[in-house]
Scaffold this motif. Sequence first.
Motif, PDB file in Angstrom:
ATOM      1  N   VAL A 724       0.786  -1.334   0.277  1.00  0.00           N
ATOM      2  CA  VAL A 724       0.041   0.328  -0.165  1.00  0.00           C
ATOM      3  C   VAL A 724       1.022   1.549  -0.145  1.00  0.00           C
ATOM      4  O   VAL A 724       1.543   1.149   0.625  1.00  0.00           O
ATOM      5  N   VAL A 725       1.005   1.815  -1.130  1.00  0.00           N
ATOM      6  CA  VAL A 725       1.719   3.014  -1.718  1.00  0.00           C
ATOM      7  C   VAL A 725       0.593   4.314  -1.548  1.00  0.00           C
ATOM      8  O   VAL A 725      -0.281   4.656  -1.715  1.00  0.00           O
ATOM      9  N   LYS A 726       1.071   5.900  -1.518  1.00  0.00           N
ATOM     10  CA  LYS A 726       0.614   6.647  -1.991  1.00  0.00           C
ATOM     11  C   LYS A 726      -0.120   7.019  -3.267  1.00  0.00           C
ATOM     12  O   LYS A 726       1.171   5.849  -3.977  1.00  0.00           O
ATOM     13  N   GLN A 727      -0.726   7.289  -3.747  1.00  0.00           N
ATOM     14  CA  GLN A 727      -1.143   7.532  -5.440  1.00  0.00           C
ATOM     15  C   GLN A 727      -0.253   7.843  -5.741  1.00  0.00           C
ATOM     16  O   GLN A 727      -0.265   7.633  -7.514  1.00  0.00           O
ATOM     17  N   THR A 728      -0.233   9.186  -6.060  1.00  0.00           N
ATOM     18  CA  THR A 728       1.209   9.726  -6.537  1.00  0.00           C
ATOM     19  C   THR A 728       2.139   9.202  -6.881  1.00  0.00           C
ATOM     20  O   THR A 728       3.266   9.862  -7.468  1.00  0.00           O
ATOM     21  N   LEU A 729       2.464   7.906  -6.195  1.00  0.00           N
ATOM     22  CA  LEU A 729       4.433   7.120  -5.961  1.00  0.00           C
ATOM     23  C   LEU A 729       3.900   6.650  -7.686  1.00  0.00           C
ATOM     24  O   LEU A 729       3.446   5.971  -8.619  1.00  0.00           O
ATOM     25  N   ARG A 730       5.033   6.642  -8.337  1.00  0.00           N
ATOM     26  CA  ARG A 730       5.607   6.090  -9.861  1.00  0.00           C
ATOM     27  C   ARG A 730       5.889   4.789  -9.380  1.00  0.00           C
ATOM     28  O   ARG A 730       6.465   4.410  -8.758  1.00  0.00           O
ATOM     29  N   VAL A 731       5.518   3.167  -9.600  1.00  0.00           N
ATOM     30  CA  VAL A 731       5.571   1.822 -10.347  1.00  0.00           C
ATOM     31  C   VAL A 731       7.425   1.941  -9.637  1.00  0.00           C
ATOM     32  O   VAL A 731       7.789   1.226 -10.101  1.00  0.00           O
ATOM     33  N   GLN A 732       7.734   2.390 -11.277  1.00  0.00           N
ATOM     34  CA  GLN A 732       8.819   2.708 -11.830  1.00  0.00           C
ATOM     35  C   GLN A 732       9.751   3.136 -10.640  1.00  0.00           C
ATOM     36  O   GLN A 732      10.820   2.409 -10.684  1.00  0.00           O
ATOM     37  N   ALA A 764     -14.013   4.064  -1.963  1.00  0.00           N
ATOM     38  CA  ALA A 764     -14.199   5.089  -0.644  1.00  0.00           C
ATOM     39  C   ALA A 764     -12.597   4.250   0.308  1.00  0.00           C
ATOM     40  O   ALA A 764     -12.228   3.530   0.604  1.00  0.00           O
ATOM     41  N   ALA A 765     -12.740   5.490   1.295  1.00  0.00           N
ATOM     42  CA  ALA A 765     -11.555   5.114   2.353  1.00  0.00           C
ATOM     43  C   ALA A 765     -11.575   3.701   2.934  1.00  0.00           C
ATOM     44  O   ALA A 765     -12.902   4.126   3.926  1.00  0.00           O
ATOM     45  N   SER A 766     -11.055   3.007   3.544  1.00  0.00           N
ATOM     46  CA  SER A 766     -11.110   1.798   4.261  1.00  0.00           C
ATOM     47  C   SER A 766      -9.936   1.694   5.623  1.00  0.00           C
ATOM     48  O   SER A 766      -8.772   2.705   5.518  1.00  0.00           O
ATOM     49  N   ALA A 767     -10.111   0.916   5.872  1.00  0.00           N
ATOM     50  CA  ALA A 767      -9.537   1.013   7.363  1.00  0.00           C
ATOM     51  C   ALA A 767      -7.921   0.049   6.861  1.00  0.00           C
ATOM     52  O   ALA A 767      -6.894   0.526   7.497  1.00  0.00           O
ATOM     53  N   ALA A 768      -8.068  -0.457   5.619  1.00  0.00           N
ATOM     54  CA  ALA A 768      -6.941  -1.077   4.914  1.00  0.00           C
ATOM     55  C   ALA A 768      -6.369  -0.071   3.885  1.00  0.00           C
ATOM     56  O   ALA A 768      -4.817  -0.234   3.797  1.00  0.00           O
ATOM     57  N   ILE A 769      -7.284   0.708   3.470  1.00  0.00           N
ATOM     58  CA  ILE A 769      -6.061   1.366   2.427  1.00  0.00           C
ATOM     59  C   ILE A 769      -7.177   2.471   2.526  1.00  0.00           C
ATOM     60  O   ILE A 769      -8.072   2.885   2.479  1.00  0.00           O
ATOM     61  N   GLY A 770      -6.160   4.106   2.141  1.00  0.00           N
ATOM     62  CA  GLY A 770      -6.690   5.252   2.424  1.00  0.00           C
ATOM     63  C   GLY A 770      -7.061   6.051   1.607  1.00  0.00           C
ATOM     64  O   GLY A 770      -7.234   5.242   0.101  1.00  0.00           O
ATOM     65  N   SER A 775      -3.009   0.313  -3.798  1.00  0.00           N
ATOM     66  CA  SER A 775      -2.261  -1.304  -3.565  1.00  0.00           C
ATOM     67  C   SER A 775      -1.526  -1.392  -4.566  1.00  0.00           C
ATOM     68  O   SER A 775      -2.910  -1.362  -5.909  1.00  0.00           O
ATOM     69  N   LEU A 776      -0.663  -1.946  -4.856  1.00  0.00           N
ATOM     70  CA  LEU A 776      -0.027  -3.034  -6.116  1.00  0.00           C
ATOM     71  C   LEU A 776       0.849  -3.848  -5.798  1.00  0.00           C
ATOM     72  O   LEU A 776       1.086  -4.209  -4.666  1.00  0.00           O
ATOM     73  N   GLY A 810       7.379   4.827   2.616  1.00  0.00           N
ATOM     74  CA  GLY A 810       6.585   4.385   3.728  1.00  0.00           C
ATOM     75  C   GLY A 810       5.544   3.708   3.422  1.00  0.00           C
ATOM     76  O   GLY A 810       4.100   3.382   3.397  1.00  0.00           O
ATOM     77  N   ALA A 811       5.706   3.268   2.343  1.00  0.00           N
ATOM     78  CA  ALA A 811       4.885   1.871   1.692  1.00  0.00           C
ATOM     79  C   ALA A 811       5.448   0.293   2.817  1.00  0.00           C
ATOM     80  O   ALA A 811       5.640   0.537   4.086  1.00  0.00           O
ATOM     81  N   ARG A 812       3.714  -0.007   3.274  1.00  0.00           N
ATOM     82  CA  ARG A 812       3.182  -1.612   3.535  1.00  0.00           C
ATOM     83  C   ARG A 812       3.096  -2.335   3.330  1.00  0.00           C
ATOM     84  O   ARG A 812       1.630  -2.271   2.283  1.00  0.00           O
ATOM     85  N   LEU A 813       2.544  -2.652   4.067  1.00  0.00           N
ATOM     86  CA  LEU A 813       2.353  -4.179   3.161  1.00  0.00           C
ATOM     87  C   LEU A 813       1.008  -4.260   3.271  1.00  0.00           C
ATOM     88  O   LEU A 813       0.082  -3.850   4.585  1.00  0.00           O
ATOM     89  N   ARG A 814       0.390  -4.578   2.538  1.00  0.00           N
ATOM     90  CA  ARG A 814      -1.844  -5.386   2.569  1.00  0.00           C
ATOM     91  C   ARG A 814      -1.851  -6.485   3.737  1.00  0.00           C
ATOM     92  O   ARG A 814      -1.347  -7.354   3.094  1.00  0.00           O
ATOM     93  N   GLY A 815      -2.772  -6.333   4.478  1.00  0.00           N
ATOM     94  CA  GLY A 815      -2.962  -7.011   5.325  1.00  0.00           C
ATOM     95  C   GLY A 815      -4.681  -7.602   5.186  1.00  0.00           C
ATOM     96  O   GLY A 815      -4.616  -7.351   3.813  1.00  0.00           O
TER      97      GLY A 815
END
Length: 815
Positions: A724-732, A764-770, A775-776, A810-815
Amino acid sequence: MQFSESWLRTFVNPDNLTTDALSHRLTMAGLEVEEVGPVAPPFDKIVVARVLATERHPNADRLNVCQVDAGTGETLQIVCGAPNVKPGILVPCALVGAVLPPTEAGGKPFEIKVGKLRGVESYGMLCSARELKLSEDHEGLLILPEDAPVGENIRRYLDLDDQVFVIKLTPNKADCLSIHGVAREVAALTGAPLTLPAMEPVAVTIDDRLPVKISAPDLCGRFSGRVIRGVNARAATPAWMVQRLERAGQRSISALVDISNYVMLELGRPSHVFDLDKIHGGLDVRWGRKGEQLKLLNGNTVEVDETVGVIADDKEIESLAGIMGGDSTAVTLDTTNIYLEAAFWWPQAIQGRARRYNFSTDAAHRFERGVDYATTVEHIERITALILQICGGQAGPVDDQAVNLPQRPPVRLRVVRAERVLGIALNPAEIADVFQRLGLPFTQGEGAEGTVFEVTPPSYRFDLEIEEDLIEEVARIYGFERIPARPPVAESEMRPTGEARRSTHAVRHAVAARDYQEVINFAFVEEKWERDFAANDNPIRLLNPIASQLAVMRSTLIGGLLDKVRYNLNRKAARVRLFEVGRVFLRNAGTGDGGLTVAGYDQPMRVAGIACGPAFEEQWGVPTRPVDFFDIKGDVEALLHPRQARFEPVSHPALHPGRAATVLLEGKPIGVIGELHPQWLQAYELSNAPVLFELDLDAVRDIGLPGYTEISKFPAAVRDLALVVKQTLRVQDLTDAMRAALDKQGFGRYLQSLVLFDEFRPKAASAAIGADEKSLAFRLTLQDTGATLQDETVDSAVRCMVEAATAAFGARLRG
């Protein structure tokens, strides 16, 4: 240029030079003889005959029974239906046994026999010009002059064995648009003497002058004219003049007009005859004025402006300068007083003006190429002499104004340069002889480069401006057939083919294999395309574009491809995929002259493609969707395989700001890829946004040498990793960080692939993803060629990647 051989031979008559030989000599000298043919088809037993008497046919109102003297010793009875038959006239008579040419194309010749017409016997046939194939006139019999000898063979009397030459002249040979000009060439080629018609001044018997003002010296450099009073415009044009005009493709009109046309063909001097009594005041030679109109001799009414030259009187325009006269001052059969004009019009002031009005004239054809400016007075005298001889009258003095004549600087010819261009050894004496035979004034001297000639171009040679023009003259007179045709001598060797580079042909095949159709566009394009698609405000301009809109050299292939997409879409093509391999042209002050380079310019090759419409042809197995950026990105990656490219965001004038990328190979940009900019989508009236790419061809051809890689005998370990990362982050950026971490910890040698296979953005925002997160999901493949990877090693590699992503982004594993 069309003329009869007999007329040419009155100027120059080379001994023992047959018609075929003359034709060959002219062609080899650059005056291509396109056609040579007799003035009349073959026939015989047609003689000059006099009609002695006529009477009405007893059984036909439109037929006459004629008594004819054909020089046979007895009077012949011939039935004739011509309306102009009458006693006393001399006409051609086909005797019994004569074979006349067919009346229609593809028809058969017919023989004259003794026959009966409505019960009356006829022993021959009286002929019209059309029946002898001399012209299309069939309104009556061909009336011959009174001095025609009865019984004379008509072929001999009318010189029907004369040959008509049709010469295809190149635009630079304006000096040969006359009998005099062609004769001058024949004299130079053969050494035969050149005989010119007399151009002595005629007797001036009146003092009348017409006031003439030259207000535009850049239009008219010299204007000559004279008043002639008391002419008989109804006088008959002499038969010899009519014959020469007709064999030159001109129709006889009236004596005054025929004389003007005759001298134009004879000496290359277009002139104009005004009806003096219809001129208001004097003449003014000037540029036209917007809104002025003129009714021409051909009946058209044209509007002029400041770019068209005119001759005007105190009341109105009288003619288009150097092109055509006006109807209001045209001579008629009632004209008694005329003003005769001959002028030098600057070629650039005449060029293109006649075509603007959708017609062409013999005068404009000559003046826009250049007419002798030194002989206007002599030619006025020649025309005047013919007018006085045929039409009578009294001539006034010649009024000659020379206000702006061309300055003809000498042209240098280096003998060594001529030898190098022609590939033969030349003696300076041979070159001097060529110039003498052509009548070109020259001086000869010695310099650092050997013998040098300086030639002053004559007033009638507008084509002699540079050294190569003189070299061409030497080659023409020396003889092209004498210049040996030597094949080029070069080393022939089998050159090695670089395995690391594929051919351009292979690149074309590779792009075509991705479902693209090849197109070939012009390298010169619209200037607007360069501004729109390359932001190029200073394109390389053409000196002589083939069309006004194709005026600059392209620096990108995008414009041509987009134009072809629009062309196909306008014709209801739903899916268009095109590519082009071609050269572009860029300014580069650092480029020098070389075998394949031009100083100041780069000319690299590029390959470009464009796709518009559905990604796939409509089918049941795949849902229909428009082609997108990633479809074309896949095509580019396949084209560059096995090399792997990086794609970085880029700002490009032709491409969408958020859907464009530069293509990098080993950190070096080799091209761009992206969707067309929305503003050009609207400007070029496209319903769907095309996606395109443009790459340097050399980079696409460099595929490298194949390398050996051992295939592992041990199983691979596959792990899925969702971050789980910010939407502005580039995958590359994320994959770069994870790969760098693996390399740093020594796990990089195990990595076989790292592929993004899913992206999830919540509505919409959830507990897992803002709300501002995504999620990548990556699929990680690890494998060792020497042993089976242990779970601890795989887990350590995955943990290393997650830690690096967390630390950097600031990435985190998706639960």
